[in-house]
Design an enzyme around this catalytic site. Sequence first.
Site, PDB file in Angstrom:
ATOM      1  N   ASP A 111     -10.856 -22.323   1.066  1.00 52.38           N
ATOM      2  CA  ASP A 111      -9.984 -21.201   0.683  1.00 52.38           C
ATOM      3  C   ASP A 111      -9.167 -21.620  -0.532  1.00 52.38           C
ATOM      4  O   ASP A 111      -8.763 -22.779  -0.643  1.00 52.38           O
ATOM      5  CB  ASP A 111      -9.043 -20.881   1.860  1.00 52.38           C
ATOM      6  N   ASN A 112      -8.914 -20.661  -1.426  1.00 52.07           N
ATOM      7  CA  ASN A 112      -8.090 -21.017  -2.594  1.00 52.07           C
ATOM      8  C   ASN A 112      -6.599 -20.808  -2.320  1.00 52.07           C
ATOM      9  O   ASN A 112      -5.767 -21.102  -3.176  1.00 52.07           O
ATOM     10  CB  ASN A 112      -8.531 -20.259  -3.859  1.00 52.07           C
TER      11      ASN A 112
ATOM     12  N   HIS B 172      -2.187  -1.904   3.426  1.00 46.36           N
ATOM     13  CA  HIS B 172      -2.862  -1.334   4.589  1.00 46.36           C
ATOM     14  C   HIS B 172      -1.909  -0.502   5.438  1.00 46.36           C
ATOM     15  O   HIS B 172      -0.713  -0.774   5.512  1.00 46.36           O
ATOM     16  CB  HIS B 172      -3.511  -2.440   5.422  1.00 46.36           C
TER      17      HIS B 172
ATOM     18  N   TYR C 260     -14.372  -2.118  -5.223  1.00 42.75           N
ATOM     19  CA  TYR C 260     -14.381  -3.014  -4.063  1.00 42.75           C
ATOM     20  C   TYR C 260     -15.694  -2.857  -3.295  1.00 42.75           C
ATOM     21  O   TYR C 260     -16.429  -3.826  -3.072  1.00 42.75           O
ATOM     22  CB  TYR C 260     -13.175  -2.711  -3.155  1.00 42.75           C
TER      23      TYR C 260
HETATM   24  N1  UDP Z   1      -2.652   4.955   3.780  1.00 47.65           N
HETATM   25  C1  UDP Z   1      -1.505   5.727   3.697  1.00 47.65           C
HETATM   26  N2  UDP Z   1      -0.300   5.082   3.492  1.00 47.65           N
HETATM   27  C2  UDP Z   1      -0.193   3.730   3.371  1.00 47.65           C
HETATM   28  C3  UDP Z   1      -1.377   2.949   3.459  1.00 47.65           C
HETATM   29  C4  UDP Z   1      -2.594   3.599   3.652  1.00 47.65           C
HETATM   30  O1  UDP Z   1      -1.561   6.949   3.796  1.00 47.65           O
HETATM   31  O2  UDP Z   1       0.913   3.208   3.187  1.00 47.65           O
HETATM   32  C5  UDP Z   1      -3.953   5.609   4.043  1.00 47.65           C
HETATM   33  C6  UDP Z   1      -5.013   5.314   3.004  1.00 47.65           C
HETATM   34  O3  UDP Z   1      -4.924   6.239   1.949  1.00 47.65           O
HETATM   35  C7  UDP Z   1      -6.291   5.457   3.829  1.00 47.65           C
HETATM   36  C8  UDP Z   1      -5.867   4.998   5.231  1.00 47.65           C
HETATM   37  O4  UDP Z   1      -4.442   5.074   5.248  1.00 47.65           O
HETATM   38  O5  UDP Z   1      -6.668   6.804   3.910  1.00 47.65           O
HETATM   39  C9  UDP Z   1      -6.305   3.581   5.533  1.00 47.65           C
HETATM   40  O6  UDP Z   1      -5.939   2.784   4.434  1.00 47.65           O
HETATM   41  P1  UDP Z   1      -5.968   1.212   4.464  1.00 47.65           P
HETATM   42  O7  UDP Z   1      -5.452   0.740   3.138  1.00 47.65           O
HETATM   43  O8  UDP Z   1      -5.272   0.716   5.692  1.00 47.65           O
HETATM   44  O9  UDP Z   1      -7.499   0.843   4.641  1.00 47.65           O
HETATM   45  P2  UDP Z   1      -8.814   1.223   3.757  1.00 47.65           P
HETATM   46  O10 UDP Z   1      -9.423   2.388   4.473  1.00 47.65           O
HETATM   47  O11 UDP Z   1      -8.392   1.514   2.372  1.00 47.65           O
HETATM   48  O12 UDP Z   1      -9.639  -0.004   3.841  1.00 47.65           O
END
Ligand code: UDP
Length: 324
Positions: A31-32, A187, A141
């Site tokens: 891991d970095n 997230h 991504y």
């Molecule tokens: N989301 C949101 N508010 C936040 C973070 C995420 O409304 O503060 C929404 C985001 O737009 C997505 C869902 O929650 O529709 C899940 O996002 P997350 O980043 O957890 O995971 P991803 O699906 O992008 O891997």
Amino acid sequence: MKVLVTGGAGYIGSVTTSMLLDEGHEATVFDNLERGHREAVDPRARLIVGDLRRERDIDEAVSKVRPDAVMHFAALALVGESMERPELYFENNVVGGHHLAAAMRRHGVRRIIFSSTCATYGVPDRVPISEDAPQRPANPYGESKLMFETMLRWYGDRHGLEAVLLRYFNACGATERLGEDHEPETHLIPNVLRVALGQAPAVPVYGEDYPTPDGTCVRDYIHVVDLADAHLRALTSPHTGAFNLGNGSGFSVREVIEAAREVTGHSIPTVSAPRRPGDPPALVADASRARRLLGWSPRHPDLRAIVQHAWAWHRAHPRGYAGS
Ligand code: UDP
């Protein structure tokens, strides 16, 4: 087995490393420590600090460890960031992945368990999504993960590499010791819990006009321990290829926030925010292949239990690993 775990200081990698060691395997973490945490690496594991972008680092690690298999978690994994800085994703996830696969080839390592993602599907024609759904990523991504999947397929075809591609849906939850600590944190569940901890005033809800029952995005939230369990099964399975890993039920952003209100007893205010570029409206797994061929069955499918576990970790680590 002797396993080299790239990204073993990260969220899913650290939980899997601990479970590997519990099961009597030998684990070396590579891991970095850019986004991972030294504190998250199980003390029973050996840690090699190195960067996949430097071919020599990973070549030396593979040649020193001579693992039976590699579990490859090390990657950048933020949809929003990837839309702003796609180059970071191609460099870390594709070039870094290439260095790893080439080192494995040079040193005769024949099995890899790869952390792929439902983001490789893009906006699906239908949910639940099965592994043979078209892969048309909606963000860099997902594209970077798909590019490495493709590379591994050709390594399998030409060099006999055995690759298991685990396509995670939304990883969440925690163990007592290990949880989610990203900087920046984007997230949903950790952001919601930050509000409950009084560290942020409100949760932004990114888009309320999606074609979903309540207008907010629907995701399939899968406990990190269940993801780790799938890796252990994949390690010794005779089966290769792609497996979706999710519970098969979707929850909207609003439903997640409601579950967190129940678990934490906090009102968790929200604020409307624009859609986040690159977000598909709904992603829900058809994980029947993993159930059938890996004998995998999620043990923590209940959203409240997932949020409960995450909440316990965040309360115990209000500043993440920095405070531990
Ligand atoms: N989301 C949101 N508010 C936040 C973070 C995420 O409304 O503060 C929404 C985001 O737009 C997505 C869902 O929650 O529709 C899940 O996002 P997350 O980043 O957890 O995971 P991803 O699906 O992008 O891997």
